[in-house]
Every structure is written in structure tokens, then in C-alpha cells.
Design a protein around this motif. Structure first.
Motif, PDB file in Angstrom:
ATOM      1  N   PHE A  96      34.452  70.346  42.858  1.00 44.61           N
ATOM      2  CA  PHE A  96      34.015  69.466  43.136  1.00 44.61           C
ATOM      3  C   PHE A  96      33.053  69.028  44.073  1.00 44.61           C
ATOM      4  CE2 PHE A  96      38.192  67.922  41.520  1.00 44.61           C
ATOM      5  CZ  PHE A  96      37.757  67.120  41.121  1.00 44.61           C
ATOM      6  N   LEU A  97      31.637  69.044  43.669  1.00 43.21           N
ATOM      7  CA  LEU A  97      30.803  68.522  44.491  1.00 43.21           C
ATOM      8  C   LEU A  97      31.035  67.601  45.708  1.00 43.21           C
ATOM      9  CD1 LEU A  97      27.726  68.431  41.738  1.00 43.21           C
ATOM     10  CD2 LEU A  97      28.440  70.147  43.113  1.00 43.21           C
ATOM     11  N   ASN A  98      30.980  66.658  45.793  1.00 42.83           N
ATOM     12  CA  ASN A  98      31.545  65.933  46.468  1.00 42.83           C
ATOM     13  C   ASN A  98      32.717  65.164  46.691  1.00 42.83           C
ATOM     14  OD1 ASN A  98      28.178  65.148  47.478  1.00 42.83           O
ATOM     15  ND2 ASN A  98      27.994  64.386  45.043  1.00 42.83           N
ATOM     16  N   GLN A  99      33.007  64.707  47.975  1.00 43.71           N
ATOM     17  CA  GLN A  99      34.551  64.311  47.844  1.00 43.71           C
ATOM     18  C   GLN A  99      34.853  62.624  46.843  1.00 43.71           C
ATOM     19  OE1 GLN A  99      34.599  63.168  52.282  1.00 43.71           O
ATOM     20  NE2 GLN A  99      35.126  61.164  51.593  1.00 43.71           N
ATOM     21  N   ARG A 100      36.254  63.171  46.350  1.00 40.84           N
ATOM     22  CA  ARG A 100      36.468  61.171  45.552  1.00 40.84           C
ATOM     23  C   ARG A 100      36.909  60.418  46.998  1.00 40.84           C
ATOM     24  NH1 ARG A 100      40.741  64.933  42.441  1.00 40.84           N
ATOM     25  NH2 ARG A 100      40.278  65.833  44.483  1.00 40.84           N
TER      26      ARG A 100
END
Length: 242
Positions: A96-100
Motif C-alpha cells: 500500500f502507498l498510504n495507510q488505510r
């Protein structure tokens, strides 16, 4: 929040871009979602923009459980991805690029992300590249040890499944995925086929029950039918002649 002042420009743009939105330049074109990132221009582009960026370094963005991911092989050319949870989809490891966003507290008994408390498998301690970068910056780590200089690197050309404008890696929605899995698991055909098999079995059973119910409701009574069918015809009688 990730402090961006010390990050290279291409990384700030990669983590801040809104992918899979319509391309402004090709707003009226079909299949105009931005699913490629140009490292030279530091912007997201759509398949219609590829001809303009043909000589640039292009990174294909993928979709997994409604969030942006990239291949682990591609990510490792850009930064150190150690201890970042990876997932397998369509036969490729992705991160993942960014946190969810997490809507409720995690009850996961294993590892959790050092930044956002997302449940993870052993031995991972970061759920995304953004979380690892945030941890490095927050603990005074030297960013140059983890983020590589983006020079003299190449990526596979963005692929399309129909030879034109359809990304080959637009992933299936959550409903068709079994569960989120670690790097040892896989998502895709297995879970989808299982669900489809169960659905077909249930549908067949329902149809069978409905048919049996309808048959029972309109089933003729055997007694009178047999009596009528076995009764022999008598001798015909003519009307008297006058």
C-alpha cells in the motif's frame, strides 16, 4: 500526518496523488482514470497520456481493496520496503502507498502497525510505505538510507488487457475477495470460484424447492382420474324416429 518537507518531490507527489480519478486533460474520453505515475513529471496520468510520456519513467498504480498499491518489485527500486506488509494479488506482491483509515479499534492479536495500529502478520510492523516513512522521520532516522535516488531505474511498461486502454491490474472489489492475506496468501480466482460455486448451488436448491412446491400445489387427485379413465363406454342409444 507525514512530514513532507524533507521528502523528494517525486515521493511527495506519489503519496499525495489521487489515483483512479478522471484525467482532467482527457475528461471526455472513455477509460480516462489516472492509473500511472510519471516519475519525471511527478504527476498521475491516464492511458491516453502515455504517448506524451513515452520516454519517461512510468510507474503503474494498482487497486486493492479500494486503495492504491504498487508492485513490491517496483517499490523496492524506490525505497527500502523492509517490514512493510505485502499482499499477493493476480500473482504479484503489492504494498500500500498510504495507510488505510480504521473506523474502529483493532482487536488483532498479532503485530500492529507502529503508526496506525492496523493488524498485521508476523514479522511486519508497517502497513504501508507512508507509515514507514512517517516512523523514520518521527524517530530521527536518516531518510537517505531508506529512500533511493530515483535515477537510472526502469519499470515494466504499463500493461493493458485488451491492447488498448483497459488497465490489466484494476483489482476486484472487496465483495469478490476472500480475506486480506499476508505475503503467503493469494487473492483472486480461488475465492471467487468458491463463492460462485456456493451461489450456484444455493440457487439450484431454491429453484428445486420452488418447483416441488408448485408441483405439489397443482398435483391432480389420482382416485377420480383413474376411475374416469377406466370406465368403459356403454352402447350408444339413438333417439326415436318419428
Amino acid at each position: 500526518m507525514l512530514e513532507t518537507s524533507t521528502l523528494p518531490q517525486w515521493l511527495i507527489a506519489l503519496l499525495g496523488e489521487k489515483f483512479f480519478n478522471a484525467c482532467i486533460i482527457h475528461e471526455d474520453a472513455k477509460k480516462n482514470e489516472k492509473n500511472v505515475f510519471c516519475l519525471d513529471c511527478c504527476e498521475g496520468i491516464c492511458p491516453h497520456c502515455l504517448s506524451v510520456h513515452a520516454s519517461h519513467r512510468l510507474l503503474q498504480i494498482r487497486r486493492y481493496v479500494y486503495h492504491d498499491v504498487i508492485r513490491l518489485d517496483d517499490a523496492e527500486k524506490l525505497m527500502d520496503c523492509g517490514l512493510v506488509q505485502s499482499y499477493i494479488t493476480n500473482g504479484a506482491k503489492v504494498v500500500f502507498l498510504n495507510q488505510r483509515p480504521q473506523t474502529r479499534p483493532s482487536r488483532f492479536s498479532g503485530n500492529t502497525c507502529m503508526i496506525c495500529d492496523k493488524g498485521l502478520q508476523e514479522p511486519y510492523i508497517f502497513c504501508s510505505l507512508s507509515c514507514k516513512l512517517q516512523y523514520i522521520l518521527g524517530t530521527g532516522g536518516k531518510l537517505s538510507k531508506y529512500v533511493y535516488e530515483c535515477v537510472n531505474i526502469t519499470f515494466p511498461e504499463p500493461g493493458f488487457d485488451d491492447g488498448q486502454m483497459t488497465p490489466e491490474t484494476v483489482l476486484e472489489p472487496v465483495a469478490s475477495i476472500r480475506t486480506e492475506s499476508g505475503s503467503s496468501g493469494s487473492v483472486g480466482n480461488g475465492g471467487g470460484a468458491s463463492c460462485r460455486t456456493l451461489a450456484c448451488t444455493a440457487t439450484t436448491e431454491i429453484v428445486r424447492k420452488k418447483r416441488s412446491t408448485i408441483s405439489a400445489s397443482f398435483r391432480p387427485v389420482c382416485g377420480p382420474v383413474l376411475e374416469i379413465s377406466n370406465r368403459r363406454k356403454g352402447t350408444p342409444q339413438r333417439s326415436p324416429l318419428y
